[in-house]
Design an enzyme around this catalytic site. Structure first.
Site, PDB file in Angstrom:
ATOM      1  N   THR A 195       0.822  -1.223   0.000  1.00 47.97           N
ATOM      2  CA  THR A 195       0.000   0.000   0.000  1.00 47.97           C
ATOM      3  C   THR A 195       0.853   1.269   0.000  1.00 47.97           C
ATOM      4  O   THR A 195       0.403   2.312  -0.465  1.00 47.97           O
ATOM      5  CB  THR A 195      -0.992   0.011   1.176  1.00 47.97           C
ATOM      6  OG1 THR A 195      -0.294   0.138   2.422  1.00 47.97           O
ATOM      7  CG2 THR A 195      -1.831  -1.247   1.209  1.00 47.97           C
ATOM      8  N   LEU A 241      -2.394   4.578  -0.174  1.00 47.97           N
ATOM      9  CA  LEU A 241      -3.826   4.247  -0.221  1.00 47.97           C
ATOM     10  C   LEU A 241      -3.925   2.744   0.058  1.00 47.97           C
ATOM     11  O   LEU A 241      -3.448   1.931  -0.738  1.00 47.97           O
ATOM     12  CB  LEU A 241      -4.403   4.616  -1.591  1.00 47.97           C
ATOM     13  CG  LEU A 241      -5.916   4.483  -1.752  1.00 47.97           C
ATOM     14  CD1 LEU A 241      -6.677   5.172  -0.623  1.00 47.97           C
ATOM     15  CD2 LEU A 241      -6.361   5.053  -3.096  1.00 47.97           C
ATOM     16  N   HIS A 242      -4.533   2.398   1.207  1.00 47.90           N
ATOM     17  CA  HIS A 242      -4.432   1.023   1.712  1.00 47.90           C
ATOM     18  C   HIS A 242      -5.558   0.099   1.225  1.00 47.90           C
ATOM     19  O   HIS A 242      -5.343  -0.825   0.444  1.00 47.90           O
ATOM     20  CB  HIS A 242      -4.450   1.035   3.250  1.00 47.90           C
ATOM     21  CG  HIS A 242      -3.432   1.926   3.872  1.00 47.90           C
ATOM     22  ND1 HIS A 242      -2.084   1.615   3.907  1.00 47.90           N
ATOM     23  CD2 HIS A 242      -3.553   3.116   4.502  1.00 47.90           C
ATOM     24  CE1 HIS A 242      -1.431   2.568   4.545  1.00 47.90           C
ATOM     25  NE2 HIS A 242      -2.294   3.494   4.900  1.00 47.90           N
ATOM     26  N   ASP A 243      -6.768   0.327   1.774  1.00 46.09           N
ATOM     27  CA  ASP A 243      -7.809  -0.703   1.682  1.00 46.09           C
ATOM     28  C   ASP A 243      -8.304  -1.031   0.265  1.00 46.09           C
ATOM     29  O   ASP A 243      -8.657  -2.188   0.005  1.00 46.09           O
ATOM     30  CB  ASP A 243      -9.000  -0.313   2.583  1.00 46.09           C
ATOM     31  CG  ASP A 243      -8.612  -0.323   4.049  1.00 46.09           C
ATOM     32  OD1 ASP A 243      -7.650  -1.028   4.411  1.00 46.09           O
ATOM     33  OD2 ASP A 243      -9.273   0.382   4.844  1.00 46.09           O
ATOM     34  N   THR A 245      -6.700  -1.719  -2.180  1.00 50.68           N
ATOM     35  CA  THR A 245      -5.849  -2.755  -2.809  1.00 50.68           C
ATOM     36  C   THR A 245      -6.492  -4.136  -2.679  1.00 50.68           C
ATOM     37  O   THR A 245      -6.274  -4.997  -3.539  1.00 50.68           O
ATOM     38  CB  THR A 245      -4.429  -2.797  -2.186  1.00 50.68           C
ATOM     39  OG1 THR A 245      -4.529  -3.082  -0.785  1.00 50.68           O
ATOM     40  CG2 THR A 245      -3.688  -1.488  -2.403  1.00 50.68           C
TER      41      THR A 245
END
Ligand code: BDR
Ligand code: CA
Length: 313
Positions: A195, A241-243, A245
């Site tokens: 991320t 930008l994490h979630d 992915t």
């Protein structure tokens, strides 16, 4: 046939973008339900935010459940310093009109998995793993019925973001993560190693706004708010930008690379609590209990996200 998924989440601006990406992709993904968990902020806000995001997408038929309001053994640690006091500061979204489902989120997970054909439902987790672990405690047979559990959480080469050793989602409920990693479910992990490559540069954010729909503007407003903290922290051109992915991995797995290996959660040490110790180089003979992704194609990821968000109202 679209793949059936349940999203377990603590929205959270990046969770919200992940939910929108899934709801914008009905040809590939059939979102059966969304379950809120305590994490970024308290459960009440997270459940409220999940419904706001569902309404933003126009998919009012998607049921939203509330799960656990605290981790299994510890006091809840939250992240208002990143996400704001409501967890979804930035856009001016109206209060939700759709009702929260009456059933507890953990019971929903257990009942849905036990009623479905084995190997047909994928779980996507974007927050602490409390609900999944509690569901496993309540009904261990769900482990063999899940098609895949795709987790945003952990870090190895990039180490921690809430402590020097631990990533937030795992740190908040390390005992839950430990139960899940030992459950035998087919697990894929999108850690900070991936991320942190997905940086929301000004150009990429501007592309969301330029879509001209209300979703593009809301995503621009959300990420412009939440990235403030990270830009200062990392000094990069864009915030991680994490979630989203997790959903991008389901839609285009070829964007990501990694390998099967053992991943064990530290639950005892005060210094490294919640660390995801990944045996990436296979230096032990511990069982390969997860696919640990290590890198991702940021250009492809943002192209997918932008194209899909354009489909929403
Ligand atoms: C994770 O922590 C939360 O703040 C984000 O929503 C994401 O799920 C990243 O460490
Ligand atoms: Ca999250």
């Amino acid at each position: 046939m679209p793949r059936k998924i349940i999203i377990d989440t603590d929205p959270g601006q990046d969770d919200a973008v992940a939910i929108l990406l899934a709801l914008a992709s009905p040809e590939e993904l059939d979102v059966l339900g969304i379950v809120a968990v305590a994490g970024n902020v308290g459960l009440h806000h997270n459940a409220n935010n999940a419904r706001k995001v569902v309404e933003l997408s126009g998919r009012l038929e998607i049921p939203v459940y509330a799960g656990c309001s605290r981790p299994m053994r510890r006091q809840l640690v939250t992240a208002e310093h990143v996400h704001g006091d409501t967890g979804l500061n930035g856009p001016d979204l109206p209060d939700p009109t759709i009702a929260l489902q009456a059933q507890h989120g953990v019971d929903y997970l257990v009942e849905t998995l036990m009623a479905a054909e084995p190997g047909t439902i994928t779980l996507c987790t974007l927050g602490p793993l409390t609900n999944i672990a509690m569901a496993l405690v309540k009904e261990p047979r769900i482990a063999e019925r899940v098609k895949e559990l795709v987790i945003m959480g952990g870090a190895y080469f990039e180490v921690g973001n809430i402590t020097p050793a631990a990533e937030f989602n795992i740190y908040v409920d390390p005992e839950a993560a430990d139960i899940v990693l030992r459950s035998g479910m087919p697990i894929t992990i999108l850690p900070l190693d991936v991320t942190h490559m997905m940086q929301s540069t000004p150009e990429r954010l501007a592309a969301f706004q330029a879509l001209g729909n209300r979703t593009g503007q809301a995503v621009y407003d959300m990420l412009s708010f939440s990235e403030g903290f990270d830009l200062q922290k990392y000094g990069w051109a864009g915030a991680p930008l994490h979630d989203p992915t997790v959903i991008a991995y389901l839609l285009q797995p070829e964007l990501f690379e990694g390998r099967r290996c053992n991943v064990t959660i530290e639950t005892a040490s005060e210094l490294t609590l919640g660390m995801t110790v990944a045996d990436y180089w296979h230096v032990t003979d511990k069982p390969h209990n997860a696919t640990f992704l290590r890198s991702g194609n940021a250009e492809g990821f943002y192209a997918l996200l932008t194209e899909r968000l354009a489909r929403l109202p």
